[in-house]
Motif scaffolding. Structure first.
Motif, PDB file in Angstrom:
ATOM      1  N   SER A 187      10.200  11.617   5.678  1.00  0.00           N
ATOM      2  CA  SER A 187      10.879  10.355   5.950  1.00  0.00           C
ATOM      3  C   SER A 187      11.945  10.064   4.901  1.00  0.00           C
ATOM      4  CB  SER A 187       9.851   9.218   5.951  1.00  0.00           C
ATOM      5  OG  SER A 187       8.789   9.464   6.841  1.00  0.00           O
ATOM      6  N   TYR A 188      12.913   9.232   5.282  1.00  0.00           N
ATOM      7  CA  TYR A 188      13.935   8.682   4.387  1.00  0.00           C
ATOM      8  C   TYR A 188      14.757   9.756   3.675  1.00  0.00           C
ATOM      9  CZ  TYR A 188      10.541   4.918   5.015  1.00  0.00           C
ATOM     10  OH  TYR A 188       9.657   4.009   5.554  1.00  0.00           O
ATOM     11  N   GLY A 189      14.884  10.940   4.271  1.00  0.00           N
ATOM     12  CA  GLY A 189      15.713  11.990   3.690  1.00  0.00           C
ATOM     13  C   GLY A 189      15.049  12.811   2.600  1.00  0.00           C
ATOM     14  N   PHE A 190      13.760  12.579   2.369  1.00  0.00           N
ATOM     15  CA  PHE A 190      13.036  13.350   1.364  1.00  0.00           C
ATOM     16  C   PHE A 190      12.606  14.713   1.907  1.00  0.00           C
ATOM     17  CE2 PHE A 190      12.541  10.649  -2.291  1.00  0.00           C
ATOM     18  CZ  PHE A 190      12.714   9.374  -1.806  1.00  0.00           C
ATOM     19  N   GLU A 191      12.461  15.647   1.012  1.00  0.00           N
ATOM     20  CA  GLU A 191      11.924  16.954   1.342  1.00  0.00           C
ATOM     21  C   GLU A 191      11.123  17.462   0.157  1.00  0.00           C
ATOM     22  OE1 GLU A 191      15.530  19.005   2.298  1.00  0.00           O
ATOM     23  OE2 GLU A 191      15.804  19.709   0.243  1.00  0.00           O
ATOM     24  N   ALA A 192      10.277  18.445   0.409  1.00  0.00           N
ATOM     25  CA  ALA A 192       9.486  19.031  -0.669  1.00  0.00           C
ATOM     26  C   ALA A 192       9.323  20.507  -0.390  1.00  0.00           C
ATOM     27  CB  ALA A 192       8.129  18.350  -0.778  1.00  0.00           C
ATOM     28  N   GLU A 193       9.254  21.273  -1.464  1.00  0.00           N
ATOM     29  CA  GLU A 193       9.115  22.719  -1.338  1.00  0.00           C
ATOM     30  C   GLU A 193       7.782  23.176  -1.894  1.00  0.00           C
ATOM     31  OE1 GLU A 193      12.315  25.008  -2.881  1.00  0.00           O
ATOM     32  OE2 GLU A 193      11.648  26.828  -1.858  1.00  0.00           O
ATOM     33  N   PHE A 194       7.015  23.831  -1.065  1.00  0.00           N
ATOM     34  CA  PHE A 194       5.744  24.407  -1.477  1.00  0.00           C
ATOM     35  C   PHE A 194       6.018  25.761  -2.134  1.00  0.00           C
ATOM     36  CE2 PHE A 194       1.509  25.653  -1.744  1.00  0.00           C
ATOM     37  CZ  PHE A 194       1.253  26.830  -1.044  1.00  0.00           C
ATOM     38  N   ASN A 195       5.576  25.913  -3.372  1.00  0.00           N
ATOM     39  CA  ASN A 195       5.745  27.162  -4.108  1.00  0.00           C
ATOM     40  C   ASN A 195       4.365  27.641  -4.533  1.00  0.00           C
ATOM     41  OD1 ASN A 195       6.158  29.116  -6.183  1.00  0.00           O
ATOM     42  ND2 ASN A 195       8.267  28.394  -6.391  1.00  0.00           N
ATOM     43  N   LYS A 196       3.853  28.631  -3.818  1.00  0.00           N
ATOM     44  CA  LYS A 196       2.477  29.064  -4.065  1.00  0.00           C
ATOM     45  C   LYS A 196       2.328  29.736  -5.418  1.00  0.00           C
ATOM     46  CE  LYS A 196      -1.407  31.343  -1.814  1.00  0.00           C
ATOM     47  NZ  LYS A 196      -1.887  32.025  -0.593  1.00  0.00           N
ATOM     48  N   SER A 197       3.315  30.523  -5.813  1.00  0.00           N
ATOM     49  CA  SER A 197       3.199  31.264  -7.077  1.00  0.00           C
ATOM     50  C   SER A 197       3.222  30.318  -8.273  1.00  0.00           C
ATOM     51  CB  SER A 197       4.323  32.284  -7.196  1.00  0.00           C
ATOM     52  OG  SER A 197       5.587  31.626  -7.217  1.00  0.00           O
ATOM     53  N   GLY A 231       0.834  -1.201   0.000  1.00  0.00           N
ATOM     54  CA  GLY A 231       0.000   0.000   0.000  1.00  0.00           C
ATOM     55  C   GLY A 231       0.864   1.244   0.000  1.00  0.00           C
ATOM     56  N   LEU A 232       0.216   2.390   0.031  1.00  0.00           N
ATOM     57  CA  LEU A 232       0.947   3.654   0.036  1.00  0.00           C
ATOM     58  C   LEU A 232       1.446   3.971   1.439  1.00  0.00           C
ATOM     59  CD1 LEU A 232      -0.806   3.815  -2.589  1.00  0.00           C
ATOM     60  CD2 LEU A 232      -0.801   6.293  -2.254  1.00  0.00           C
ATOM     61  N   GLN A 233       2.622   4.570   1.499  1.00  0.00           N
ATOM     62  CA  GLN A 233       3.177   5.026   2.775  1.00  0.00           C
ATOM     63  C   GLN A 233       3.341   6.534   2.731  1.00  0.00           C
ATOM     64  OE1 GLN A 233       6.802   3.066   3.993  1.00  0.00           O
ATOM     65  NE2 GLN A 233       6.219   1.176   2.964  1.00  0.00           N
ATOM     66  N   PHE A 234       2.945   7.194   3.790  1.00  0.00           N
ATOM     67  CA  PHE A 234       3.074   8.641   3.894  1.00  0.00           C
ATOM     68  C   PHE A 234       4.541   9.047   3.988  1.00  0.00           C
ATOM     69  CE2 PHE A 234       2.234  12.876   5.194  1.00  0.00           C
ATOM     70  CZ  PHE A 234       3.013  13.154   6.304  1.00  0.00           C
ATOM     71  N   LEU A 235       4.933  10.072   3.213  1.00  0.00           N
ATOM     72  CA  LEU A 235       6.296  10.587   3.258  1.00  0.00           C
ATOM     73  C   LEU A 235       6.375  11.936   3.972  1.00  0.00           C
ATOM     74  CD1 LEU A 235       7.957  10.028  -0.247  1.00  0.00           C
ATOM     75  CD2 LEU A 235       8.683   9.074   1.943  1.00  0.00           C
ATOM     76  N   LEU A 236       5.530  12.874   3.545  1.00  0.00           N
ATOM     77  CA  LEU A 236       5.567  14.210   4.122  1.00  0.00           C
ATOM     78  C   LEU A 236       4.322  14.980   3.700  1.00  0.00           C
ATOM     79  CD1 LEU A 236       6.372  16.069   1.485  1.00  0.00           C
ATOM     80  CD2 LEU A 236       8.679  15.352   2.051  1.00  0.00           C
ATOM     81  N   LYS A 237       4.110  16.120   4.362  1.00  0.00           N
ATOM     82  CA  LYS A 237       2.960  16.952   4.031  1.00  0.00           C
ATOM     83  C   LYS A 237       3.252  18.416   4.302  1.00  0.00           C
ATOM     84  CE  LYS A 237       0.762  16.337   8.579  1.00  0.00           C
ATOM     85  NZ  LYS A 237      -0.419  15.773   9.298  1.00  0.00           N
ATOM     86  N   TYR A 238       2.564  19.261   3.559  1.00  0.00           N
ATOM     87  CA  TYR A 238       2.574  20.698   3.806  1.00  0.00           C
ATOM     88  C   TYR A 238       1.161  21.112   4.219  1.00  0.00           C
ATOM     89  CZ  TYR A 238       2.391  25.669   3.179  1.00  0.00           C
ATOM     90  OH  TYR A 238       2.195  27.007   3.404  1.00  0.00           O
ATOM     91  N   HIS A 253       7.193  20.041  -5.448  1.00  0.00           N
ATOM     92  CA  HIS A 253       8.100  19.024  -5.962  1.00  0.00           C
ATOM     93  C   HIS A 253       8.816  18.286  -4.832  1.00  0.00           C
ATOM     94  CE1 HIS A 253       7.103  20.811  -9.642  1.00  0.00           C
ATOM     95  NE2 HIS A 253       8.090  21.709  -9.734  1.00  0.00           N
ATOM     96  N   LEU A 254       8.953  16.990  -5.007  1.00  0.00           N
ATOM     97  CA  LEU A 254       9.645  16.131  -4.036  1.00  0.00           C
ATOM     98  C   LEU A 254      11.112  16.048  -4.426  1.00  0.00           C
ATOM     99  CD1 LEU A 254       9.206  14.068  -1.641  1.00  0.00           C
ATOM    100  CD2 LEU A 254       9.073  12.313  -3.427  1.00  0.00           C
ATOM    101  N   LYS A 255      11.998  16.148  -3.413  1.00  0.00           N
ATOM    102  CA  LYS A 255      13.423  16.139  -3.704  1.00  0.00           C
ATOM    103  C   LYS A 255      14.182  15.304  -2.681  1.00  0.00           C
ATOM    104  CE  LYS A 255      13.268  20.713  -5.802  1.00  0.00           C
ATOM    105  NZ  LYS A 255      13.890  22.051  -5.916  1.00  0.00           N
ATOM    106  N   LYS A 256      15.356  14.861  -3.139  1.00  0.00           N
ATOM    107  CA  LYS A 256      16.285  14.187  -2.238  1.00  0.00           C
ATOM    108  C   LYS A 256      17.687  14.473  -2.745  1.00  0.00           C
ATOM    109  CE  LYS A 256      17.216   9.792   0.049  1.00  0.00           C
ATOM    110  NZ  LYS A 256      16.836   8.388   0.231  1.00  0.00           N
ATOM    111  N   PRO A 257      18.609  14.867  -1.896  1.00  0.00           N
ATOM    112  CA  PRO A 257      19.938  15.278  -2.351  1.00  0.00           C
ATOM    113  C   PRO A 257      20.753  14.152  -2.990  1.00  0.00           C
ATOM    114  CG  PRO A 257      19.517  16.034  -0.109  1.00  0.00           C
ATOM    115  CD  PRO A 257      18.424  15.074  -0.450  1.00  0.00           C
TER     116      PRO A 257
END
Lengths: 113, 116
Positions: free
Chosen positions: A60-70, A43-50, A75-79
């Motif tokens: 989780s797992y080193g992921f991050e995402a940036e909310f861009n209102k304009s 099934g689906l696993q939650f990663l993150l939310k804004y 977008h989901l990112k990982k270094p």
């Protein structure tokens, strides 16, 4: 119409390189934005939310995402990608009013060793 | 341990059979959902529940029915299975007062149904 879009069905990235999985949304009012990951036969696993506040969200797992209102993007990112990050990724959005909730069509991420 | 369970994980069945897909959660969540996932990945909401004795149809028309007699249990039933019902079925639950609140959904592992 309210919706969420994942413009890429498939993303390939070399192990160790940064990865980005794109998501744009269209809702009335302010959005609640989510990323989920689905591994094979699971099934689906939650990663993150804004919800509100800082536009950069860490999950989780080193992921991050940036909310861009304009740009109405989340977008989901990982270094640095790992082979174990290979999975399906779903973006989802809910408007802060009403009961509508939308999943994107999913992006298949393959990390190449 | 708080979790959400689905049984069976895999089911192969003949046309015309009645089937029930089980879903149970131990988190005490009021809100529960059933999604149908296409082979191509996309998720479609087919049923949801606000709580005990409350069920609604979702965005995608489905011939299935659901019941919610207990908070923890949200089974889905197909009275007469057809090949067009072949799909993956995902159950989920969430906390909070509102349907699809700012709280994330917790998903079960899914049932992959094949109707011959």
């Amino acid at each position: 119409a309210q919706s969420v879009a994942q413009p890429e069905d498939q993303v390939n990235v070399a192990e160790g390189n940064p990865l980005t999985v794109k998501c744009t949304y269209s809702v009335s009012g302010n959005p609640y934005l989510f990323w989920y990951v689905q591994y094979p036969n699971r099934g689906l696993q939650f990663l993150l939310k804004y919800i509100t506040g800082d536009n950069l969200v860490k999950g989780s797992y080193g992921f991050e995402a940036e909310f861009n209102k304009s740009q109405t993007s989340f977008h989901l990112k990982k270094p640095s990608a790992l082979v174990s990050d290979s999975a399906l990724y779903f973006c989802a959005v809910r408007a802060t009013t009403g009961n509508q909730f939308y999943f994107g069509t999913g992006t298949s991420l393959t990390v190449i060793p | 341990e708080a979790d959400i369970y689905q049984t069976p994980r895999y089911l192969v069945i003949g046309t015309g059979k009645k089937i029930t897909l089980e879903c149970s959660q131990t988190m005490g969540h009021d809100k529960m959902y059933w999604y149908q996932q296409d082979p191509g990945m996309e998720l479609h909401l087919i049923h949801y529940s606000y709580g005990v004795n409350s069920t609604e149809k979702g965005d995608l028309s489905s011939e299935s029915t659901v019941s919610r007699i207990r908070t923890e249990h949200f089974p889905l039933t197909l009275e007469s299975a057809r090949p067009s019902h072949t799909s993956q079925y995902l159950c989920a639950s969430s906390a909070g007062v509102q349907l699809f609140s700012y709280n994330e959904q917790f998903f079960g592992p899914g049932t992959r149904l094949t109707v011959l």
